[in-house]
Every structure is written in C-alpha cells, then in structure tokens.
Design an enzyme around this catalytic site. Structure first.
Site, mmCIF file in Angstrom:
data_model
loop_
_atom_site.group_PDB
_atom_site.id
_atom_site.type_symbol
_atom_site.label_atom_id
_atom_site.label_comp_id
_atom_site.label_asym_id
_atom_site.label_seq_id
_atom_site.Cartn_x
_atom_site.Cartn_y
_atom_site.Cartn_z
ATOM 1 N N VAL A 110 -27.890 8.441 36.508
ATOM 2 C CA VAL A 110 -26.934 7.584 35.812
ATOM 3 C C VAL A 110 -27.563 6.289 35.304
ATOM 4 O O VAL A 110 -26.898 5.500 34.633
ATOM 5 C CB VAL A 110 -25.695 7.265 36.684
ATOM 6 N N SER B 120 -30.363 9.349 40.374
ATOM 7 C CA SER B 120 -30.318 10.706 40.940
ATOM 8 C C SER B 120 -31.556 11.543 40.638
ATOM 9 O O SER B 120 -31.738 12.606 41.245
ATOM 10 C CB SER B 120 -29.073 11.450 40.435
ATOM 11 N N TYR C 136 -30.677 6.369 51.282
ATOM 12 C CA TYR C 136 -30.216 7.005 50.047
ATOM 13 C C TYR C 136 -30.075 5.992 48.912
ATOM 14 O O TYR C 136 -30.510 6.243 47.785
ATOM 15 C CB TYR C 136 -28.880 7.716 50.300
ATOM 16 N N TYR D 254 -25.451 18.387 37.062
ATOM 17 C CA TYR D 254 -24.084 18.424 37.573
ATOM 18 C C TYR D 254 -23.289 19.528 36.872
ATOM 19 O O TYR D 254 -23.767 20.657 36.780
ATOM 20 C CB TYR D 254 -23.422 17.047 37.432
ATOM 21 N N LYS E 298 -33.534 12.498 43.628
ATOM 22 C CA LYS E 298 -33.148 13.599 44.514
ATOM 23 C C LYS E 298 -34.167 14.739 44.483
ATOM 24 O O LYS E 298 -34.355 15.435 45.483
ATOM 25 C CB LYS E 298 -31.761 14.110 44.124
#
Length: 304
Positions: free
Chosen positions: A258, A64, A189, A240, A67
């Site tokens: 992760v 992530s 993605y 998050y 992103k």
C-alpha cells in the site's frame, strides 16, 4: 535486441503525468504525506544489465511487499511445517479481511494477507535471536546494501492505527496460532512493513526469486523447490483479491504494497519494480499495475 531503457522511459513518460493516479493510502497517516506524482521503475536483469527510469532512486515504504521477504526468511527455518499454520490458497478477499480466518479456525488463507504475514512474523520471533535486527540484516545481505533501514515514524504510525491487525492477531492467538505475545508479534510486523527501499534496492532484494535462490552476493538462501513455491504463492496471492487480474494482465509472479510499490519477476530473467503511490480500490498501485502490463506486452516477456 530489446531496448529496455527506451521501453521503461516510454512507459514512465506516458504514465507519470496521467490525470488519474489513484488515491494515496491515508489509513496509515505517515503514508499520506507521500506525493502522488512520484513514479519510478527499475529493471534488474539476471545477466547483470540494469535499467532505471523516473523516481527509481527515491526510497518508499515497501509495506506488504515485505511479506515475501519474511516468508523467504522463515521457510528455511521451519521447512514445510510452515504450511501447517498458514495455507497457500488465494483469499478472494481484501488484505485485511478476517471473516475467513474465523471460519477456518485461525489458519490464514495464505502468507501474503495480513493475518498470514502475522503468523510468519510469529515464526521469526520464535527462531531469530534478535528478530528485528536479524531480519533487517537479512534484507541488507540480500541486496548487498547496508543502508536499508526501518522507518520508525511509519512503524509508529502503523502501531497507532493498526486496529484491524490487533484484531487479527488476537483472533490468531485465540486459535493457538501465535506462540508469542500479540504486542511483540505486531511490533515486528509493523517494523517489517515500514522498511524503506528504492525501486533499485527492492529489485535487488527480489533477485533471489529470479536467480534460483541466490541473492545479489551469489549466496544461496533458498532451494529451487522453495523458490518455486514462493513464486507460485506470489502469482496466485500477491495482489489480494486482484491477483487473478495481475496474472491475466501482466503474467508475472509479484507482490504489491500500500506504499504504492510493486515487485515482480520472470524466473531466470529479471526482477522489475515500480513505484506509484496512488492506489486503486483494491489497494494496489493504480499506475504500477498499468506500467507492468505495458512492460510485459511491449517486451513479450512473461511466464505465459
């Protein structure tokens, strides 16, 4: 004069042999093969100084953290229109949570949760001639390193088990917030998440966020206003439902993945990355969170 090398070494030595390391991600099978004992840190100063400690030169899946890089590639292409399709508010929920997406009619809370990043992937598919190749080249150019690549095994592993992401993408499509086919968007993605980097390469990739939009090759990719906005999103949404805790304990804009990586920065000063594969219950690196708190506490270097 701060002895950054000594501080990194002290943190590495104190945490690398911790009895509790968190849990290595297993829901993506290919990630579960990574050994929990890995621990590395790398500090890239804007003034040119560089420091590494532990397993800083071992590649890992950035997941992530990618992103932020896709967002930084998309913003110059479409400008502020990007925020008509994805919001900039903290979600207060896990990275793969979908209830808000339905309640808010297909507009993801921010670009750093899965649904938001899927929208960003869709934007890149619509604006890049060869999306996967062009995005990878963008990352290579940011770092001035042509060896960076996708890990096809990880991308395949994500595609085989990414049922939640398929659900999110289809929900986005049902609200007309995806222009391209779901399978094409998710293929991009899954590949962006599978990019492998070392702590050094990741610090180099994030250099432009600390260096007023200019990358390691001194090429301008973002305006000052765009850098400000992306850094703000990292500070408020980069971890998050633990973003507030990271801001409270560490005090830097940053992003976790992760795969156990964390990239963070102090504008005009440095980028710092940490990799420890074991995760806490929120999906962030268990030891990485501790390492960066120790770093900003010992150096007294944060945005606050």
């Amino acid at each position: 004069m701060i002895d950054y090398q000594a501080i990194l070494d002290t943190i590495t030595n104190s945490l690398k042999h911790s009895a509790v390391k968190g849990e290595v991600a297993s829901y993506i099978p290919e990630l579960s093969t990574v050994h929990e004992d890995n621990f590395g840190m790398y500090l890239n100063m804007v003034n040119g100084e560089k420091y590494g400690s532990g397993d800083w030169d071992k590649p890992f899946s950035i997941q992530s953290i990618s992103k932020v890089l896709t967002l930084s590639r998309a913003v110059p292409l479409v400008g502020n229109k990007i925020f008509e399709r994805v919001d900039v508010e903290p979600s207060g929920n896990p990275f793969n949570h979908m209830s808000l997406l339905e309640l808010e009619k297909g507009i993801p809370r921010n670009p750093l949760i899965n649904s938001g990043a899927i929208v960003i992937a869709d934007i890149l598919l619509s604006h890049l001639d060869n999306p996967k190749e062009d995005f990878l080249q963008y990352v290579r150019d940011l770092t001035n390193d042509q060896t960076i690549d996708y890990n096809e095994k990880v991308a395949s592993s994500e595609a085989e088990t990414g049922f939640n992401n398929y659900a999110a993408a289809n929900l986005l499509k049902s609200f007309d917030n995806l222009e391209n086919e779901v399978d094409d968007v998710l293929d991009f993605y899954f590949h962006q998440c599978s990019i492998e980097m070392t702590c050094e390469q990741l610090s180099n990739a994030f250099y432009l966020f600390a260096n007023r939009g200019k990358c390691m090759r001194n090429t301008a990719h973002l305006t000052l206003n765009q850098v400000k906005r992306i850094n703000a999103i990292m500070l408020t949404c980069g971890f998050y439902d633990e973003a507030g805790e990271f801001a409270f304990e560490v005090g830097l804009p940053g992003k976790s993945g992760v795969g156990g990586g964390i990239a963070a920065l102090l504008p005009n000063e440095f980028t710092i990355t940490c990799w420890a594969p074991g995760l806490n219950e929120k999906g962030n690196s268990y030891l990485g969170m501790q390492a960066l708190e120790l770093f900003t506490t010992q150096t007294k270097r944060s945005i606050f």
